[in-house]
Design an enzyme around this catalytic site. Structure first.
Site, PDB file in Angstrom:
ATOM      1  CG  HIS A 191      -1.991  -0.907   0.543  1.00  0.00           C
ATOM      2  ND1 HIS A 191      -1.994  -2.293   0.845  1.00  0.00           N
ATOM      3  CD2 HIS A 191      -3.329  -0.525  -0.118  1.00  0.00           C
ATOM      4  CE1 HIS A 191      -3.187  -2.918   0.103  1.00  0.00           C
ATOM      5  NE2 HIS A 191      -3.961  -1.954  -0.237  1.00  0.00           N
ATOM      6  CD  GLU A 432      -9.542  -8.142  -2.463  1.00  0.00           C
ATOM      7  OE1 GLU A 432      -8.517  -7.539  -2.785  1.00  0.00           O
ATOM      8  OE2 GLU A 432     -10.330  -7.464  -1.502  1.00  0.00           O
ATOM      9  CG  ASP A 456      -5.187  -8.402  -1.933  1.00  0.00           C
ATOM     10  OD1 ASP A 456      -4.114  -8.733  -1.247  1.00  0.00           O
ATOM     11  OD2 ASP A 456      -5.848  -7.590  -1.662  1.00  0.00           O
ATOM     12  CB  CYS A 503     -10.351  -1.713  -8.771  1.00  0.00           C
ATOM     13  SG  CYS A 503     -10.733  -3.116  -7.672  1.00  0.00           S
TER      14      CYS A 503
END
Ligand code: PEP
Ligand code: MG
Length: 573
Positions: A191, A432, A456, A503
């Site tokens: 992240h 995911e 993921d 996404c």
């Protein structure tokens, strides 16, 4: 010129600036006493150090623009308050005068006592306080040891070198105007990396030992595209990079001419280009770049750099501002995806293997007190504009049903209370986890839309931790297993007649867009900074031709020749 190292480039930009090595290590403080007649002076030295640490923090506080999220400011304010707290100021002074301890040692003893008290408590909120104590004590110790001179330096224009950085650090340092950062650890899908890209900070991660190789103040070139770090660059190299910075700027100007033009392929297929957002500044970029929608709003950032957890009103006010700020652009709000590499203080998460543990929807269903305020706030915010709700990390149908029940109950509650809301909002899921992709046909009957989270999905399918740079070489979006799973999800969505978007970072990478288009993907969600690049590539593509090529490729995934086909579709060389 010295070649300082290379790692994984995570942002396209290049930066040149002096190195600033971030010292995070615990300081070594040894027991030390002073002469009785020095007690007065030692007390004074301690008070002065506290003042210096406070002034330094106030300096940082002043430099943070007014528009910064209140939680970041609160984080600093809490530390400022603690620097006035008797437990951290008066108790050490008492220890100095009663036992003739040196100031550093007195402070260290008080720190140990406080930390021990916090450690015996289970309450996650108090755990946050323990970290705050550590942080503030560290600042005062640095002031006592007069190490704060370097810390007082302006970070503006500096290239930050650190072992690792949290997403919270990244946000804070961005406000201090850093030029770039380099870390020893971390993967490109962490992240922190995603955030750096979205904030446009040139960065390279996974450059082992870099904090020991480079010296403070040394001029560094950071090539966020190639993942290269250079020190003491000669004039010719500096000119080369300065030119690259210049041509990147020119390219940006050309790309901006695409704003307002619809994202349509050569033969006229209209593609939805959507933005992934998380910080307030992303709203501005989404509007400016005229994204078709927000395909992913990550809400975890509401939990960072703060104590405690936000209440319903804070969730609501934040979402309302985002929805109103978007001025009619539809938004998909993802429910909390805390856990794994999105750990925040004050939140329980399993420690043995966080990526496979109590994360995202699992954590939310287990902690209704934390989750319900968010659901109420989303339904309330939906009264102000078009909102969809999206569930992260689904792995079974039960989770969907329980979430839907919570939404139904919450709607009834809001209705009974006469609170304005829109309860009829679409509920979608992130695909995911491989289990969700493999069962996408079943999931499609219970959900209004899918969004494929490749960050993921790749981590879980290929069994590689997305934040571990040691296994990063295995991170392969073009692995046959990944292509098959993506294809399954797109197919399941098509059969059920529900929209499918992507996404994960793969969606915003121009190398993979032709393949995804060929697979039938029509909605791409990415950080705002990638929207125009993606549009530029879509405008040149032919969806029909790519569909034929991709069908053939998918049939031959087991043959070695598939690699050549892939190269052709993706223009990889
Ligand atoms: C993903 O996993 O692809 C995704 C978009 O979610 P995040 O990166 O926030 O885990
Ligand atoms: Mg994810």
């Amino acid at each position: 010129m010295t070649y300082a190292g290379n790692g994984i480039g995570i942002t396209r930009g290049v930066a040149i600036g002096p190195a600033h090595i971030l010292q995070r290590d615990q300081l070594e403080i040894s027991p030390r006493t002073i002469e009785q007649d020095q007690v007065q002076a030692e007390t004074e030295r301690f008070r002065q150090a506290v003042n210096n640490a406070r002034e330094r923090l106030q300096g940082i506080r002043r430099k943070i623009p007014e528009s910064t999220r209140s939680d970041i400011i609160e984080f600093i304010d809490t530390h400022l308050l603690m620097m006035n707290d008797a437990a951290l100021v008066e108790v050490p002074i008492d220890l100095i005068s009663r036992h003739s301890y040196a100031a550093e040692w007195a402070l260290q003893l008080q720190r140990d006592a406080l930390v021990q008290v916090f450690n015996t408590m289970d309450d996650p909120y108090l755990r946050t306080r323990r970290d705050d104590v550590e942080h503030v004590v560290n600042q005062i110790q640095k002031a006592l040891l007069e190490l704060d001179e370097e810390a007082e330096e302006e970070l503006a224009g500096k290239v930050i070198l650190a072992q690792d950085l949290t997403p919270a650090d990244t946000i804070l340092m961005r406000h201090q105007g850093i030029a770039a950062f380099i870390t020893e650890f971390g993967g490109p899908m962490s992240h922190t990396a995603i955030l750096a890209r979205s904030l446009g900070i040139p960065a390279v991660v996974g450059v082992h030992s870099i904090t020991r190789i480079l010296r403070h103040g040394e001029q560094v070139v950071v090539d966020g595209e190639q993942g290269v770090v250079l020190a003491d660059a000669d004039p010719a190299t500096l000119t080369h990079y300065a030119r690259r910075m210049d041509s990147a700027e020119q390219r940006q100007i050309r790309l901006r001419s695409l704003i307002g033009q619809p994202a349509t392929t050569r033969e006229g297929t209209r593609i939805q280009l959507m933005a992934n957002i998380e910080l307030p500044e992303d709203i501005q970029a989404t509007r400016e770049l005229q994204a078709d929608a927000v395909g992913l709003y990550r809400t975890e950032f509401l939990y960072m750099n703060r104590e405690g957890t936000p209440d319903e009103e804070e969730h609501y006010q934040t979402y309302r501002q985002v929805v109103e700020g978007l001025d009619g652009i539809p938004i998909t709000i993802r429910t909390l995806d805390l856990g794994a590499d999105k750990q925040v203080d004050g939140c329980t998460a399993s420690s043995c293997n966080p990526a496979l543990g109590l994360r995202a929807i699992r954590l939310c269903l287990k902690e209704p007190k934390m989750f319900q305020p968010q659901i109420r706030a989303i339904l309330r915010a939906a009264a102000h504009g078009p909102v969809r709700i999206m569930i992260p990390m689904l792995s079974n149908l039960q989770e969907i049903r329980r979430l839907k029940q919570i939404v139904t109950d919450t709607r009834a509650q809001l209705e009974a209370e006469g609170v304005a809301h829109d309860g009829d909002i679409p509920i979608g899921g992130m695909i995911e986890v491989p289990a969700a992709a493999l069962a996408a046909d079943a999931f499609s009957r219970e959900l209004d839309f899918f969004s494929i989270g490749t960050n993921d999905l790749i981590q879980y399918t290929l069994a590689i931790d997305r934040v571990d740079d040691e296994v990063n070489y295995l991170y392969d979006p073009l692995h046959p297993s990944i292509l098959r799973l993506i294809q399954m999800v797109i197919e399941a969505g098509r059969k059920a007649g529900i929209p499918v978007s992507m996404c994960g970072e793969m969606a915003g990478d121009p190398r993979y867009i032709p393949l995804l288009l060929g697979m039938g993907l029509r909605e791409f969600s990415m950080q705002p900074g990638s929207l125009l690049l993606a549009k530029e590539s879509l405008l040149q593509l032919d969806a029909g031709k790519l569909a034929r090529q991709t069908r053939k490729l998918m049939k031959h995934l087991a043959d070695p020749q598939h690699e050549e086909m892939l190269r052709k579709i993706c223009h990889l060389h």
